[in-house]
Design a protein around this motif. Structure first.
Motif, PDB file in Angstrom:
ATOM      1  N   ASP A   1       0.833  -1.205   0.000  1.00  0.00           N
ATOM      2  CA  ASP A   1       0.000   0.000   0.000  1.00  0.00           C
ATOM      3  C   ASP A   1       0.868   1.255   0.000  1.00  0.00           C
ATOM      4  N   TRP A   2       2.091   1.136   0.445  1.00  0.00           N
ATOM      5  CA  TRP A   2       3.040   2.248   0.444  1.00  0.00           C
ATOM      6  C   TRP A   2       3.682   2.290  -0.942  1.00  0.00           C
ATOM      7  N   ARG A   3       3.393   3.341  -1.704  1.00  0.00           N
ATOM      8  CA  ARG A   3       3.844   3.446  -3.085  1.00  0.00           C
ATOM      9  C   ARG A   3       5.357   3.344  -3.208  1.00  0.00           C
ATOM     10  N   ARG A   4       6.068   3.920  -2.270  1.00  0.00           N
ATOM     11  CA  ARG A   4       7.530   3.908  -2.313  1.00  0.00           C
ATOM     12  C   ARG A   4       8.071   2.479  -2.264  1.00  0.00           C
ATOM     13  N   ILE A   5       7.396   1.622  -1.532  1.00  0.00           N
ATOM     14  CA  ILE A   5       7.849   0.230  -1.407  1.00  0.00           C
ATOM     15  C   ILE A   5       7.379  -0.592  -2.600  1.00  0.00           C
ATOM     16  N   ALA A   6       6.135  -0.401  -3.025  1.00  0.00           N
ATOM     17  CA  ALA A   6       5.581  -1.190  -4.126  1.00  0.00           C
ATOM     18  C   ALA A   6       6.330  -0.955  -5.428  1.00  0.00           C
ATOM     19  N   THR A   7       6.793   0.265  -5.660  1.00  0.00           N
ATOM     20  CA  THR A   7       7.484   0.574  -6.912  1.00  0.00           C
ATOM     21  C   THR A   7       8.998   0.473  -6.792  1.00  0.00           C
ATOM     22  N   ARG A   8       9.494   0.128  -5.601  1.00  0.00           N
ATOM     23  CA  ARG A   8      10.939   0.012  -5.347  1.00  0.00           C
ATOM     24  C   ARG A   8      11.620   1.318  -5.736  1.00  0.00           C
ATOM     25  N   TYR A   9      11.093   2.415  -5.181  1.00  0.00           N
ATOM     26  CA  TYR A   9      11.541   3.762  -5.512  1.00  0.00           C
ATOM     27  C   TYR A   9      13.009   3.974  -5.163  1.00  0.00           C
ATOM     28  N   ASP A  10      13.450   3.453  -4.021  1.00  0.00           N
ATOM     29  CA  ASP A  10      14.831   3.654  -3.573  1.00  0.00           C
ATOM     30  C   ASP A  10      15.791   2.801  -4.384  1.00  0.00           C
ATOM     31  N   LYS A  11      16.912   3.378  -4.738  1.00  0.00           N
ATOM     32  CA  LYS A  11      17.901   2.649  -5.528  1.00  0.00           C
ATOM     33  C   LYS A  11      18.828   1.794  -4.661  1.00  0.00           C
ATOM     34  N   LEU A  12      19.167   2.310  -3.481  1.00  0.00           N
ATOM     35  CA  LEU A  12      20.068   1.567  -2.600  1.00  0.00           C
ATOM     36  C   LEU A  12      19.284   0.604  -1.721  1.00  0.00           C
ATOM     37  N   ALA A  13      19.847  -0.577  -1.515  1.00  0.00           N
ATOM     38  CA  ALA A  13      19.175  -1.608  -0.726  1.00  0.00           C
ATOM     39  C   ALA A  13      18.962  -1.152   0.717  1.00  0.00           C
ATOM     40  N   ARG A  14      19.930  -0.422   1.279  1.00  0.00           N
ATOM     41  CA  ARG A  14      19.780   0.004   2.676  1.00  0.00           C
ATOM     42  C   ARG A  14      18.657   1.029   2.830  1.00  0.00           C
ATOM     43  N   ASN A  15      18.484   1.915   1.832  1.00  0.00           N
ATOM     44  CA  ASN A  15      17.386   2.874   1.885  1.00  0.00           C
ATOM     45  C   ASN A  15      16.034   2.179   1.727  1.00  0.00           C
ATOM     46  N   PHE A  16      15.985   1.179   0.837  1.00  0.00           N
ATOM     47  CA  PHE A  16      14.751   0.426   0.654  1.00  0.00           C
ATOM     48  C   PHE A  16      14.388  -0.320   1.932  1.00  0.00           C
ATOM     49  N   MET A  17      15.381  -0.945   2.559  1.00  0.00           N
ATOM     50  CA  MET A  17      15.139  -1.678   3.810  1.00  0.00           C
ATOM     51  C   MET A  17      14.677  -0.732   4.914  1.00  0.00           C
ATOM     52  N   ALA A  18      15.247   0.452   4.961  1.00  0.00           N
ATOM     53  CA  ALA A  18      14.821   1.438   5.961  1.00  0.00           C
ATOM     54  C   ALA A  18      13.366   1.841   5.733  1.00  0.00           C
ATOM     55  N   ALA A  19      12.964   2.000   4.471  1.00  0.00           N
ATOM     56  CA  ALA A  19      11.579   2.342   4.164  1.00  0.00           C
ATOM     57  C   ALA A  19      10.637   1.206   4.543  1.00  0.00           C
ATOM     58  N   VAL A  20      11.045  -0.029   4.291  1.00  0.00           N
ATOM     59  CA  VAL A  20      10.233  -1.191   4.669  1.00  0.00           C
ATOM     60  C   VAL A  20      10.091  -1.262   6.187  1.00  0.00           C
ATOM     61  N   GLU A  21      11.190  -1.048   6.906  1.00  0.00           N
ATOM     62  CA  GLU A  21      11.127  -1.084   8.375  1.00  0.00           C
ATOM     63  C   GLU A  21      10.239   0.030   8.924  1.00  0.00           C
ATOM     64  N   LEU A  22      10.347   1.215   8.347  1.00  0.00           N
ATOM     65  CA  LEU A  22       9.514   2.327   8.783  1.00  0.00           C
ATOM     66  C   LEU A  22       8.040   2.043   8.521  1.00  0.00           C
ATOM     67  N   ALA A  23       7.715   1.548   7.333  1.00  0.00           N
ATOM     68  CA  ALA A  23       6.329   1.229   6.996  1.00  0.00           C
ATOM     69  C   ALA A  23       5.796   0.113   7.888  1.00  0.00           C
ATOM     70  N   ALA A  24       6.603  -0.913   8.145  1.00  0.00           N
ATOM     71  CA  ALA A  24       6.170  -2.021   9.005  1.00  0.00           C
ATOM     72  C   ALA A  24       5.907  -1.534  10.421  1.00  0.00           C
ATOM     73  N   THR A  25       6.730  -0.625  10.912  1.00  0.00           N
ATOM     74  CA  THR A  25       6.528  -0.084  12.250  1.00  0.00           C
ATOM     75  C   THR A  25       5.227   0.699  12.328  1.00  0.00           C
ATOM     76  N   ILE A  26       4.976   1.523  11.329  1.00  0.00           N
ATOM     77  CA  ILE A  26       3.738   2.322  11.326  1.00  0.00           C
ATOM     78  C   ILE A  26       2.519   1.420  11.187  1.00  0.00           C
ATOM     79  N   ILE A  27       2.594   0.404  10.320  1.00  0.00           N
ATOM     80  CA  ILE A  27       1.485  -0.539  10.159  1.00  0.00           C
ATOM     81  C   ILE A  27       1.209  -1.261  11.478  1.00  0.00           C
ATOM     82  N   TRP A  28       2.271  -1.698  12.175  1.00  0.00           N
ATOM     83  CA  TRP A  28       2.111  -2.400  13.445  1.00  0.00           C
ATOM     84  C   TRP A  28       1.522  -1.475  14.502  1.00  0.00           C
ATOM     85  N   TRP A  29       1.958  -0.227  14.500  1.00  0.00           N
ATOM     86  CA  TRP A  29       1.524   0.727  15.500  1.00  0.00           C
ATOM     87  C   TRP A  29       0.057   1.083  15.317  1.00  0.00           C
ATOM     88  N   VAL A  30      -0.355   1.297  14.079  1.00  0.00           N
ATOM     89  CA  VAL A  30      -1.739   1.700  13.790  1.00  0.00           C
ATOM     90  C   VAL A  30      -2.582   0.466  13.863  1.00  0.00           C
TER      91      VAL A  30
END
Length: 95
Positions: free
Chosen positions: A66-95
């Motif tokens: 549901d997070w467009r940045r993750i679905a389209t693999r917007y980030d080029k670097l793997a560490r930035n993509f992983m950080a976005a996934v972790e951030l989205a997972a945290t927000i999903i878990w929290w909400v």
């Protein structure tokens, strides 16, 4: 799958209901949890309760996509993509 270490079980969709895959998994000591294709003549038993838990993983990936940045693999670097996934997972878990 040969590069991955063997697991206790492998849950897959009906599309992966092939005798070759089942034999490969059993040879590795992995229990296949794959529902039978409706056209299959020889029915193989599978654990329905384990297969139902597979749905939890699918729903988690759906919520992440549901997070467009993750679905389209917007980030080029793997560490930035992983950080976005972790951030989205945290927000999903929290909400």
């Amino acid at each position: 799958l040969t590069a991955l270490p063997p697991s206790q079980s492998c849950a897959a969709d009906t599309a992966y209901d092939a005798d070759g895959l089942r034999q490969f998994l059993l040879a590795r000591g992995t229990v296949p949890v794959i529902p039978n294709n409706p056209t299959r003549r020889r029915i193989h038993p599978f654990d329905r309760s384990v297969y139902k838990r597979r749905n939890l993983v699918e729903r988690m990936f759906c919520r992440l996509k549901d997070w467009r940045r993750i679905a389209t693999r917007y980030d080029k670097l793997a560490r930035n993509f992983m950080a976005a996934v972790e951030l989205a997972a945290t927000i999903i878990w929290w909400v």
